[in-house]
Design a protein around this motif. Structure first.
Motif, PDB file in Angstrom:
ATOM      1  N   TYR A  30       0.780  -1.454   0.103  1.00  0.00           N
ATOM      2  CA  TYR A  30      -0.088   0.075   0.058  1.00  0.00           C
ATOM      3  C   TYR A  30       0.758   1.245  -0.069  1.00  0.00           C
ATOM      4  O   TYR A  30       0.749   2.223  -0.745  1.00  0.00           O
ATOM      5  N   ASN A  31       1.808   1.228   0.842  1.00  0.00           N
ATOM      6  CA  ASN A  31       2.910   2.508   0.822  1.00  0.00           C
ATOM      7  C   ASN A  31       3.347   2.730  -0.648  1.00  0.00           C
ATOM      8  O   ASN A  31       3.664   3.836  -0.760  1.00  0.00           O
ATOM      9  N   ALA A  32       3.544   1.713  -1.302  1.00  0.00           N
ATOM     10  CA  ALA A  32       4.250   1.981  -2.459  1.00  0.00           C
ATOM     11  C   ALA A  32       3.341   2.499  -3.443  1.00  0.00           C
ATOM     12  O   ALA A  32       4.000   3.091  -4.469  1.00  0.00           O
ATOM     13  N   ARG A  33       2.197   2.591  -3.130  1.00  0.00           N
ATOM     14  CA  ARG A  33       1.350   3.230  -3.976  1.00  0.00           C
ATOM     15  C   ARG A  33       0.576   4.513  -3.509  1.00  0.00           C
ATOM     16  O   ARG A  33      -0.097   5.130  -3.921  1.00  0.00           O
ATOM     17  N   CYS A  34       1.187   5.029  -2.476  1.00  0.00           N
ATOM     18  CA  CYS A  34       0.935   6.382  -1.833  1.00  0.00           C
ATOM     19  C   CYS A  34       1.706   7.447  -2.498  1.00  0.00           C
ATOM     20  O   CYS A  34       3.246   7.133  -2.473  1.00  0.00           O
ATOM     21  N   PRO A  35       1.262   8.443  -3.159  1.00  0.00           N
ATOM     22  CA  PRO A  35       2.143   9.321  -3.680  1.00  0.00           C
ATOM     23  C   PRO A  35       2.696  10.075  -2.675  1.00  0.00           C
ATOM     24  O   PRO A  35       2.327  10.527  -1.705  1.00  0.00           O
ATOM     25  N   GLY A  36       4.209  10.038  -2.931  1.00  0.00           N
ATOM     26  CA  GLY A  36       5.174  11.081  -2.209  1.00  0.00           C
ATOM     27  C   GLY A  36       5.693  10.232  -1.135  1.00  0.00           C
ATOM     28  O   GLY A  36       6.624  10.534  -0.291  1.00  0.00           O
ATOM     29  N   ALA A  37       5.163   9.027  -0.731  1.00  0.00           N
ATOM     30  CA  ALA A  37       5.557   8.181   0.211  1.00  0.00           C
ATOM     31  C   ALA A  37       6.995   7.471  -0.103  1.00  0.00           C
ATOM     32  O   ALA A  37       7.260   7.073  -1.236  1.00  0.00           O
TER      33      ALA A  37
END
Length: 229
Positions: A162-169
């Motif tokens: 999920y984190n890999a798909r969060c913009p700017g994460a």
């Protein structure tokens, strides 16, 4: 600018004072516990957390938990609820045990029930729950010191996928180690970051604080880091 002593003036908008700071620091001895906790152990030399991929609950477990869960947290996506199963009421029970004054356990659960590009976030692995307990207590103490009752947890634990798909994460986000929370107060992110840094420098915890345009990042990584507003 960091505040170096208790006599330094604090912005009136921050709504906390010397007595509030001292009372806050007297609560729960978080400085030592958080600074030397599991998060620091998982990330030697501050290079970022090591993360694992947790398993998710079964649809059958979700059905068994429905009666307990109903009314505790409203409007959660059915698909997410099915996959998390019986972990939801168990995690809610843990959050309630923290006895937070300004942070709603229900709302913390809601912060996890999100998807990005078809990938659902999850609740954190049970062995990591205490980590977020420390961080939420820090957020709660800051809210108490600022005399605010409106705290929204925008993001807490993030599953690596999920984190890999969060913009700017970032790939090494501390959200993946369950020691970070992005929060919104009634106060501006700049005021919250200012108050958090002030309390941190008085020994409340050791961790990262970043002020953004719409929220404040607070984590308990065990090393003091500042960025943003």
């Amino acid at each position: 600018m960091l505040q170096n002593n208790l006599s330094t003036k604090v912005s009136p908008a921050a709504k906390f004072h010397r007595r509030g700071v001292l009372e806050t620091l007297a609560l729960a001895g978080l400085g030592t516990v958080v600074g030397t906790g599991a998060a620091a152990a998982d990330s030697p030399r501050g290079k970022g957390p090591r993360v694992s991929t947790p398993t998710v609950g079964s649809p059958a477990a979700a059905k068994k938990s429905t009666s307990f869960f109903a009314g505790k947290v409203a409007d959660l996506p059915e698909e997410w609820r099915v996959h998390q199963g019986a972990t939801i009421p168990e995690y809610l029970k843990f959050l309630n045990s923290l006895k937070l004054k300004k942070v709603s356990p229900d709302q913390v659960i809601q912060a996890h029930a999100k998807s990005k590009n078809g990938v659902w976030n999850t609740l954190p692995p049970k062995s990591w729950w205490l980590r977020m307990g420390y961080t939420l207590r820090v957020v709660d103490r800051i809210a108490v010191a600022m005399n605010t009752s409106e705290v929204e947890v925008v993001s807490a634990y993030r599953h690596p996928m999920y984190n890999a798909r969060c913009p700017g994460a970032r790939a090494g986000s501390w959200h993946q180690a369950n020691v970070a929370a992005d929060v919104k107060f009634a106060n501006s992110p700049r005021e919250v970051a200012h108050a958090a840094r002030y309390l941190r420098d008085k020994g409340l915890f050791r961790g990262g604080i970043g002020g953004y345009g719409g929220f404040t990042h607070i984590d308990t990584r065990g090393q003091n880091v500042n960025w943003g507003a």
